[in-house]
Design a protein around this motif. Structure first.
Motif, PDB file in Angstrom:
ATOM      1  N   ARG A  28       1.151   5.723  -1.056  1.00  0.00           N
ATOM      2  CA  ARG A  28       0.585   7.017  -1.457  1.00  0.00           C
ATOM      3  C   ARG A  28       1.541   7.671  -2.446  1.00  0.00           C
ATOM      4  NH1 ARG A  28      -2.876  11.031   0.135  1.00  0.00           N
ATOM      5  NH2 ARG A  28      -3.684   9.814   1.876  1.00  0.00           N
ATOM      6  N   LEU A  29       0.982   8.380  -3.437  1.00  0.00           N
ATOM      7  CA  LEU A  29       1.805   9.058  -4.425  1.00  0.00           C
ATOM      8  C   LEU A  29       2.036  10.519  -4.049  1.00  0.00           C
ATOM      9  CD1 LEU A  29       0.424   7.800  -7.863  1.00  0.00           C
ATOM     10  CD2 LEU A  29       2.393   6.951  -6.575  1.00  0.00           C
ATOM     11  N   GLU A  89      -5.428   5.820   3.440  1.00  0.00           N
ATOM     12  CA  GLU A  89      -4.313   6.730   3.220  1.00  0.00           C
ATOM     13  C   GLU A  89      -3.552   6.453   1.934  1.00  0.00           C
ATOM     14  OE1 GLU A  89      -1.802   7.398   6.561  1.00  0.00           O
ATOM     15  OE2 GLU A  89      -3.446   7.286   8.013  1.00  0.00           O
ATOM     16  N   ALA A  90      -3.687   5.263   1.389  1.00  0.00           N
ATOM     17  CA  ALA A  90      -2.970   4.909   0.162  1.00  0.00           C
ATOM     18  C   ALA A  90      -3.730   5.381  -1.070  1.00  0.00           C
ATOM     19  CB  ALA A  90      -2.748   3.405   0.095  1.00  0.00           C
ATOM     20  N   ASP A  91      -2.984   5.557  -2.168  1.00  0.00           N
ATOM     21  CA  ASP A  91      -3.569   5.862  -3.472  1.00  0.00           C
ATOM     22  C   ASP A  91      -3.629   4.637  -4.373  1.00  0.00           C
ATOM     23  OD1 ASP A  91      -3.869   8.709  -3.090  1.00  0.00           O
ATOM     24  OD2 ASP A  91      -1.692   8.848  -3.259  1.00  0.00           O
ATOM     25  N   GLY A  92      -2.960   3.555  -3.932  1.00  0.00           N
ATOM     26  CA  GLY A  92      -2.940   2.348  -4.742  1.00  0.00           C
ATOM     27  C   GLY A  92      -1.928   1.359  -4.204  1.00  0.00           C
ATOM     28  N   THR A 148      -7.986   4.190  -8.436  1.00  0.00           N
ATOM     29  CA  THR A 148      -8.994   4.722  -9.346  1.00  0.00           C
ATOM     30  C   THR A 148      -9.347   3.713 -10.439  1.00  0.00           C
ATOM     31  OG1 THR A 148      -7.201   5.807 -10.549  1.00  0.00           O
ATOM     32  CG2 THR A 148      -8.459   7.147  -8.996  1.00  0.00           C
ATOM     33  N   ALA A 172       6.179   6.930  -5.110  1.00  0.00           N
ATOM     34  CA  ALA A 172       5.343   6.125  -4.213  1.00  0.00           C
ATOM     35  C   ALA A 172       5.997   6.035  -2.841  1.00  0.00           C
ATOM     36  CB  ALA A 172       5.148   4.729  -4.782  1.00  0.00           C
ATOM     37  N   PRO A 224      -3.187   2.046  -9.457  1.00  0.00           N
ATOM     38  CA  PRO A 224      -3.974   3.082  -8.760  1.00  0.00           C
ATOM     39  C   PRO A 224      -5.359   2.580  -8.389  1.00  0.00           C
ATOM     40  CG  PRO A 224      -3.848   3.553 -11.111  1.00  0.00           C
ATOM     41  CD  PRO A 224      -2.971   2.364 -10.874  1.00  0.00           C
ATOM     42  N   ARG A 227       0.830  -1.187   0.000  1.00  0.00           N
ATOM     43  CA  ARG A 227       0.000   0.000   0.000  1.00  0.00           C
ATOM     44  C   ARG A 227       0.874   1.251   0.000  1.00  0.00           C
ATOM     45  NH1 ARG A 227      -2.324  -2.975   4.956  1.00  0.00           N
ATOM     46  NH2 ARG A 227      -0.845  -4.503   4.134  1.00  0.00           N
TER      47      ARG A 227
END
Length: 416
Positions: free
Chosen positions: A359-360, A386-389, A412, A370, A410, A357
């Motif tokens: 965050r960027l 808290e993570a983005d991917g 998304t 990352a 990601p 996990r």
């Protein structure tokens, strides 16, 4: 017959092999239905869409400006002064012919009059006393969209299996469709299992926890367009589990559970599903999310996810999402991923693929970096917030060094 079964205890298998099995074993289980365009977002297209008209239907202006005819393909070599003989807004047709030395005021989307083969942008021209000065450097055909430039009548413009986005819906409207044939929503029944679980908003005795998995999984299923029926929490009782799963399978296209898929004395799901149909306990060579059961209850597909909240979410993203899309009739699509710079150091033993996990952030050189979440625990749900991917660390890799390029998945792309 258990199509996944093999001799002896199941050994951990790679994620890619698990996904290949999903593609080989499962297909669309939903039927087509016709829905209005406004109700088609996120649905799976069931039949091809063929254009019945050219788009645009005739040659049109691509700009606001002045339309005129040229004597050759490269202009005259000097600015030309042309008499303005008309005005052509979008949605109207110029009734006459534009002759030599003449121009018409024309707007974006308006049909090109007879005699016009070039449009000069208004900001490049100067209007004066019923005439217009147009530049000499325009090529013949400039700023004109030809008939059928976007789509031609009779061509297939959308193919079955597409998951419809705004742009596909707009394209269908552009060729005159007011409705589309799409797959019915996949009917999914969802359970959590475990005596330790309590429903949020109720009393929580000592030793119990609130059930988060049904809510995260239901949200992930909703995002994929499934019709989710939440049947709550199953206790750790094999008879209750057996009856509930059998009833659910009778009215569902897919049954999903979390918890109870491991090999502990209180983990009954694997055994019960095996009695009702067939099951493969995938001991995936994966972290987080090693225990994962996939099989059938009767003829209904079954997916049993781990009980730890991060493991349940990640295994659903990696295996459940492709399974749901496959059963829904969607065409196969690779998991979205990109390369980013590692802003951390990490080591592991070889043999198991890990998804970290992260965050960027934007690095000093403008590239995405990352940063790994501090904890690797599969019970820390805050890490998913808290993570983005996820950073994908291959099974044979042992070290990530700061500055290395790593593959990043990601959220998304994984939540939709």
């Amino acid at each position: 017959m258990d199509c996944f079964a093999g001799p002896g205890p199941a050994a951990p298998i790679p994620l890619d092999e698990a996904l290949a099995r999903v593609q080989r074993t499962y297909g669309a289980v939903t039927e087509p239905e016709e829905v209005p365009l406004r109700a088609a977002l996120g649905r799976i297209l069931a039949e091809p869409v063929t254009a019945t008209v050219n788009v645009p239907p005739v040659a049109v202006s691509a700009m606001d400006g002045w339309g005129f005819g040229t004597a050759d393909g490269a202009g005259t070599g000097e600015a030309r002064r042309l008499a303005v003989v008309g005005r052509v807004p979008a949605g109207s047709v110029f009734p006459g012919v534009v002759g030599p030395g003449e121009a018409v005021r024309i707007f974006t989307g308006a049909p090109i009059p007879v005699g016009v083969d070039t449009v000069a942008m208004q900001e490049d021209c100067r209007a004066e006393d019923g005439a217009v000065l147009v530049p000499a450097t325009l090529e013949r055909g400039a700023n004109i969209r030809d008939a059928g430039e976007d789509m031609t009548a009779g061509s297939v413009v959308l193919t079955p299996g597409l998951r419809l986005r705004a742009q596909e819906i707009g394209l269908a409207a552009a060729v005159g469709r007011s409705s589309l044939s799409v797959r019915q929503r996949l009917r999914v029944v969802l359970f959590s299992t475990g005596d330790e679980l309590r429903e949020p908003g109720t009393d929580k005795p000592e030793g119990t926890i609130y059930d988060a998995n049904r809510y995260t999984l239901a949200a992930q299923l909703d995002a994929l367009g499934a019709d989710v029926r939440d049947l709550g929490i199953l206790p750790d009782k094999p008879d209750v589990t057996r009856a509930a799963l059998a009833d659910a399978a009778a009215t569902a296209d897919l049954v999903v559970t979390s918890g109870g898929a491991s090999v502990g004395e209180e983990d009954h799901v694997k055994r019960v599903v095996g009695e009702l149909g067939s099951v493969d306990l995938w001991k995936l060579a994966l972290k987080p999310g090693k225990p994962l059961a996939l099989g059938r209850i009767g003829t209904t597909p079954f997916l049993g996810l781990p009980g730890n909240p991060v493991s349940a979410m990640v295994t659903f993203m990696l295996v459940g999402r492709p399974l749901v899309l496959r059963l829904s009739g969607a065409e196969s699509a690779p998991t979205p991923r990109c390369l980013v710079v590692a802003g951390f150091e990490f080591r592991k033993k070889p043999g198991r693929r890990e998804f970290l996990r992260a965050r960027l952030a934007t690095g000093p050189d403008g590239r995405p970096v990352a940063h790994k979440f501090p904890s690797d625990s599969s019970g820390v749900l805050t890490s998913m917030v808290e993570a983005d991917g996820l950073v994908d660390m291959p099974a044979d890799a042992t070290t990530i060094r700061e500055g290395d390029m790593v593959e990043f998945l990601p959220f998304t792309g994984l939540f939709a």
